[in-house]
Design an enzyme around this catalytic site. Structure first.
Site, short mmCIF file in Angstrom:
data_model
loop_
_atom_site.label_atom_id
_atom_site.label_comp_id
_atom_site.label_asym_id
_atom_site.label_seq_id
_atom_site.Cartn_x
_atom_site.Cartn_y
_atom_site.Cartn_z
N ARG A 49 0.83 -1.20 0.00
CA ARG A 49 -0.07 -0.18 -0.03
C ARG A 49 1.10 1.35 0.18
O ARG A 49 1.38 1.53 1.00
CB ARG A 49 -0.76 0.09 1.10
CG ARG A 49 -2.03 -1.07 1.26
CD ARG A 49 -2.89 -0.81 2.43
NE ARG A 49 -2.26 -0.98 3.68
CZ ARG A 49 -3.04 -0.77 4.87
NH1 ARG A 49 -4.21 -0.61 4.79
NH2 ARG A 49 -2.40 -1.15 5.87
N ASP A 51 1.37 5.24 -0.01
CA ASP A 51 0.54 6.31 0.66
C ASP A 51 0.47 7.35 -0.46
O ASP A 51 0.64 7.46 -1.66
CB ASP A 51 1.26 7.29 1.65
CG ASP A 51 1.46 6.16 2.97
OD1 ASP A 51 0.40 5.45 3.01
OD2 ASP A 51 2.37 6.48 3.76
N ARG A 196 9.91 6.97 4.68
CA ARG A 196 9.91 8.40 4.94
C ARG A 196 10.56 9.13 5.94
O ARG A 196 11.00 9.83 6.39
CB ARG A 196 8.57 9.12 4.47
CG ARG A 196 7.97 8.87 3.14
CD ARG A 196 6.66 9.16 2.94
NE ARG A 196 6.04 10.28 3.45
CZ ARG A 196 5.11 10.80 3.62
NH1 ARG A 196 3.73 9.75 3.16
NH2 ARG A 196 4.38 12.00 3.81
#
Length: 248
Positions: A49, A51, A196
């Site tokens: 998944r 973002d 991140r």
């Protein structure tokens, strides 16, 4: 019969991969195109998944089709691409075993994070503009420490549905490019927001806000609040997924 589909996408205008009620997603567009093309309800399942705002140069999903010749499905790339927005491109479709799974069958994944130092209109939504100086060598030294750990709770979003925060990182390094840097990281799996958050923490080292040794302390704390802020999504790319039954 089960099929794998390989695609790439620019994530700028999407609320991530997974279908959700509050915004358009890559999965929603793909499932709609597959359903239209094969005239049966198709629900794909992705390798992960991404973002909102995150890109993918390589992404795999699997889906099942009933009562259609294999050649009809595998030769439908052009038709499916015509049904998709220009920001999503299907590369190939191929048959796999009934037990093949795009998410759980993957043995490794790799991401790259792009950042640049000077304003460039052609890098908008493709790379993060960082205004300041960074110590490249210190960031690379700190990145190597990641290979010594497996529990990365400090880099994960809270309240996720994962059973474990353990990941095996096999590569983590920065390279210099013209006017910027690229951070590459490879692991067997990743936690939500993990890359991140890692880059944000290594940026603190490059800015000399923290020392290299403090990265170890942050990881050992298992506390997200001790790590750096997540860097913007625009610079992040999923670039490779590995399977034992697929040759890239």
């Amino acid at each position: 019969m089960r099929y794998f589909i390989e695609l790439s996408y620019d994530g700028t205008d999407f609320h991530g991969w997974q279908t959700q009620p509050n915004g358009i997603t890559v999965q929603e567009c793909l499932d709609k195109a597959l359903t239209t093309c094969f005239r049966q309800n198709i629900i794909s399942l992705g390798c992960g998944r991404t973002d909102a705002g995150v890109h993918a140069t390589q992404f795999y999903a699997h889906f099942d089709v009933v009562d259609l010749p294999e050649a009809t499905v595998t030769n439908s790339v052009t038709n499916i691409n015509s049904l998709l927005p220009y920001t999503i491109a299907v590369k190939r479709i191929f048959a796999v075993g009934d037990e093949a799974h795009a998410r759980f069958g993957a043995t490794a994944r790799a991401y790259r994070y792009h950042l640049h130092f000077e304003k460039d209109p052609f890098k908008i939504n493709r790379s993060w503009l960082y205004k300041g100086e960074l110590n490249f060598d210190k960031m690379n030294q700190a990145a190597q420490l990641l290979l010594n750990f497996t529990d990365f709770s400090c880099f994960s979003k809270s309240k996720t549905q994962t059973f474990t925060n353990n990941c095996k990182i096999t590569k983590a390094s920065f390279e210099k490019i013209d006017g910027g840097l690229i951070f590459t990281i490879k692991a067997d799996r990743f936690l939500r927001n993990m890359v991140r958050a890692i880059v944000g923490t290594l940026i603190l080292v490059g800015k000399r806000d923290i020392e290299i040794e403090e990265v170890e302390q942050i990881i050992e704390s298992k506390n997200r609040s001790n790590a750096g802020q997540s860097v913007p999504a625009c610079g992040l790319y999923l670039v490779a997924i590995e399977y034992p039954f697929i040759s890239n």
